[in-house]
Write an enzyme that holds these catalytic residues in place. Sequence first.
Site, mmCIF file in Angstrom:
data_model
loop_
_atom_site.group_PDB
_atom_site.id
_atom_site.type_symbol
_atom_site.label_atom_id
_atom_site.label_comp_id
_atom_site.label_asym_id
_atom_site.label_seq_id
_atom_site.Cartn_x
_atom_site.Cartn_y
_atom_site.Cartn_z
ATOM 1 N N TYR A 1 0.811 -1.214 0.000
ATOM 2 C CA TYR A 1 0.000 0.000 0.000
ATOM 3 C C TYR A 1 0.848 1.269 0.000
ATOM 4 O O TYR A 1 0.355 2.342 -0.358
ATOM 5 C CB TYR A 1 -0.923 0.038 1.216
ATOM 6 C CG TYR A 1 -1.895 -1.113 1.337
ATOM 7 C CD1 TYR A 1 -2.075 -2.032 0.293
ATOM 8 C CD2 TYR A 1 -2.625 -1.309 2.503
ATOM 9 C CE1 TYR A 1 -2.949 -3.097 0.419
ATOM 10 C CE2 TYR A 1 -3.511 -2.368 2.636
ATOM 11 C CZ TYR A 1 -3.667 -3.256 1.594
ATOM 12 O OH TYR A 1 -4.528 -4.309 1.731
ATOM 13 N N HIS B 1 0.508 -11.921 1.956
ATOM 14 C CA HIS B 1 -0.507 -11.154 1.228
ATOM 15 C C HIS B 1 -1.260 -11.994 0.198
ATOM 16 O O HIS B 1 -2.492 -11.873 0.068
ATOM 17 C CB HIS B 1 0.155 -9.944 0.552
ATOM 18 C CG HIS B 1 -0.772 -8.805 0.330
ATOM 19 N ND1 HIS B 1 -0.357 -7.487 0.341
ATOM 20 C CD2 HIS B 1 -2.103 -8.753 0.093
ATOM 21 C CE1 HIS B 1 -1.392 -6.688 0.118
ATOM 22 N NE2 HIS B 1 -2.459 -7.441 -0.046
#
Length: 274
Positions: free
Chosen positions: A52, A110
């Site tokens: 991010y 992830h």
Amino acid sequence: MTSIPSFPLNHGSAIPALGLGVYQAREGPEVESAVRTALDCGYRLVDTAAFYGNERGVGRAIRQSGLDRAEVFVTSKVWNRDQGYASTLRAFSDSLARLDLGYLDLYLVHWPVKGKFRATWRALEEIYRSGRARAIGVSNFKEHHLNDLLAEATVTPALNQVELHPRLQQFALREFCTARGIVVQAWRPILQGQVNGIPELQAIGERYGKSGVQVTLRWMLQSGISTIPKSTNPARIAHNADVLDFALSEAELRAIAALDKGRRVGPDPDFIDF
């Protein structure tokens, strides 16, 4: 304000049932403002990731909030290109340095990168044993990914964060995780607000003076699903947390279950090329 409830994790800690997701929130003032607003509204979970690009802002906002570190549950994730044993250890240290919060409450794989996620998990087990992450888990893992992982793991994942919303309810995966003590957490839970346009959710909301978004989030809390709706809009952040003053009936929960269409909006974890 009534406190947001928590769900126990199999590693001994507990995760708030509702938190703030910060995917696509820009590093700097945007993400810092979103985190500060969320904390002011009673949120105590912030979900970020190395990918991010906003871990520094998340950490800065939490440090400047005046809250004790132990009051805020912080999650981050190892990105795909960093997976593998040694590279995951380095990636974790980099995330920890950017956040500057001393430790992580939860660190996740992830995506299930083929040929790498088992080695990545061994690194997470080492990180967990060191105390630098209070719990470890995975994201976007299907049942077969979890079976592959559990065949070699010495630590069972505490949580599996997956795409989950009224149109993709993942019944079999939820049952699989629950049977193994793995909490399920939903990303993109409100379909970027599109749940407000689902007539059945609108009808339920009208009975309580709530929106389709709020009905959806309440359904998740009552179903034992942790959820992390993303927003940088202060009004929406507050709106998303206003789900603690009503409860859905069993008939309403069944009506929501009937909305499932198996419709995935994000990538299929079996076919990732990033």
